[in-house]
Design an enzyme around this catalytic site. Structure first.
Site, mmCIF file in Angstrom:
data_model
loop_
_atom_site.group_PDB
_atom_site.id
_atom_site.type_symbol
_atom_site.label_atom_id
_atom_site.label_comp_id
_atom_site.label_asym_id
_atom_site.label_seq_id
_atom_site.Cartn_x
_atom_site.Cartn_y
_atom_site.Cartn_z
ATOM 1 N N LYS A 1 -24.246 -37.796 -53.089
ATOM 2 C CA LYS A 1 -25.683 -37.956 -52.907
ATOM 3 C C LYS A 1 -26.012 -39.022 -51.868
ATOM 4 C CE LYS A 1 -27.022 -36.316 -57.515
ATOM 5 N NZ LYS A 1 -27.701 -36.644 -58.793
ATOM 6 N N ASN B 1 -9.942 -43.599 -39.814
ATOM 7 C CA ASN B 1 -9.659 -44.053 -41.171
ATOM 8 C C ASN B 1 -8.363 -44.854 -41.200
ATOM 9 O OD1 ASN B 1 -9.970 -44.242 -43.988
ATOM 10 N ND2 ASN B 1 -8.665 -42.457 -44.331
ATOM 11 N N HIS C 1 -5.235 -45.980 -44.134
ATOM 12 C CA HIS C 1 -4.733 -45.999 -45.509
ATOM 13 C C HIS C 1 -3.310 -46.543 -45.519
ATOM 14 C CE1 HIS C 1 -2.033 -42.522 -45.061
ATOM 15 N NE2 HIS C 1 -3.010 -41.867 -44.479
#
Length: 326
Positions: free
Chosen positions: A194, A232, A234
């Site tokens: 959302k 990104n 990681h």
């Protein structure tokens, strides 16, 4: 396996105009412009991707030299058994002699000649810095490192905002830093997808996004709507040690090598084209605290290096899931 061909400015091919030295060598076809002076020289970067054919390097160097420029470094890569040409040139030029718009026209002409898939020019001293937004979660070691890298000039970007699904109080290091430098901080509650429409509104004017240990997976809808690159980071413990507390799992398993990976975000989770990877050895003397510290240091270095490479036009797409990083 590709066959890289590395060239440098010491090659006679590129010694058309040598600025800043007593002895100048140049082609009689393109003598140096008398109006050129070291005080006016600035750096340019050009990357090129096109079908491989004879004469590309000669035409690129002639394009730069004919305007009084001088190549300082050049990288060329032609994959084995694939007729695709990749190059990155760093050069100096006088923007009075070779205006920015003229430069665009000259390289556009070359692009049409060679049916180029990619031709990008960047003049760091004249062009606007890349605008980025940083998206983070609770862990803030990468976020803080990026903010300090931006402050001291190691990262030549403009940070438009920081977005996080983790609340940070007014006394936290991150909030105090952002307020001091006038960078907005947006806390979005962690609700299932959302928050993505809100993120999209906040990042519309950015050139690319950076995920600084953001723990949520961006949906395919978001990726398609944003339509620009997302970088990104990681840890390198995946896929062997996933889920809760992967560092403890790795320590308990007695791993000897840890790492970090920075990559482009795609719809396939943690499987986008790799930009940068770093590794470090660990041993039986490492406890959980030293293990985590080493891992976080790798993540910070790896992400910063990937962003710098991207901003310096060192990263080019190669095949479907690979990159060329000059």
């Amino acid at each position: 396996m590709g066959i890289p061909r590395r060239l440098c400015s010491s090659l006679n091919l590129f010694q058309v105009v040598r600025f800043g030295s007593k002895k100048k060598s140049y082609s009689s076809l393109h003598p140096p412009n008398p109006s050129c002076s070291n005080s006016f020289l600035t750096h340019g970067i050009h990357v090129f991707q096109c079908p491989d054919t004879v004469g590309i390097v000669a035409k690129l160097s002639d394009c730069i030299a004919s305007r009084g420029g001088n190549i300082l470094a050049a990288d060329v890569f032609v994959p084995q058994n694939k007729r695709v040409f990749y190059s990155r040139n760093v050069f100096v030029f006088d923007p009075v002699v070779w205006p920015r718009m003229q430069m665009e026209e000259d390289f556009l002409r070359l692009s049409k000649t060679f049916n180029a898939m990619r031709s990008v020019i960047r003049v760091p001293a004249l062009d606007p810095k890349y605008k980025i937004a940083i998206v983070a979660s609770k862990q803030d070691h990468c976020l803080i490192d990026l903010l300090h890298g931006w402050q001291d000039g190691r990262l030549s970007v403009d940070i438009t905002c920081v977005i996080s699904n983790h609340f940070r109080g007014p006394e936290s290091e991150v909030i105090r830093f952002l307020e001091m430098h006038g960078v907005p901080y947006h806390y979005l509650r962690p609700t299932e997808n959302k928050s993505e429409p809100e993120i999209l509104k906040l990042v519309q004017n950015t050139d690319f996004l950076v995920l600084a240990r953001y723990t949520r997976i961006l949906s395919s809808t978001f990726l398609r709507s944003y339509g620009k690159d997302i970088i990104n980071i990681h840890h390198g413990l995946l896929p062997s040690f996933s889920g809760i507390n992967p560092s403890k799992q790795a320590v308990d398993a007695g791993v000897k090598l840890i790492g970090a990976t920075s990559h482009f975000v795609t719809e396939e989770h943690n499987a986008g084209p790799i930009i940068e990877q770093m590794v470090e050895r660990v041993c039986h003397r490492d406890n959980l605290q030293s293990f985590v510290q080493k891992s976080q240091n790798l993540e910070k270095q790896c992400l910063s290096s990937a962003i710098r490479s991207y901003c310096e036009l060192r990263v080019l797409p190669y095949e479907e899931k690979k990159t060329v990083v000059f």
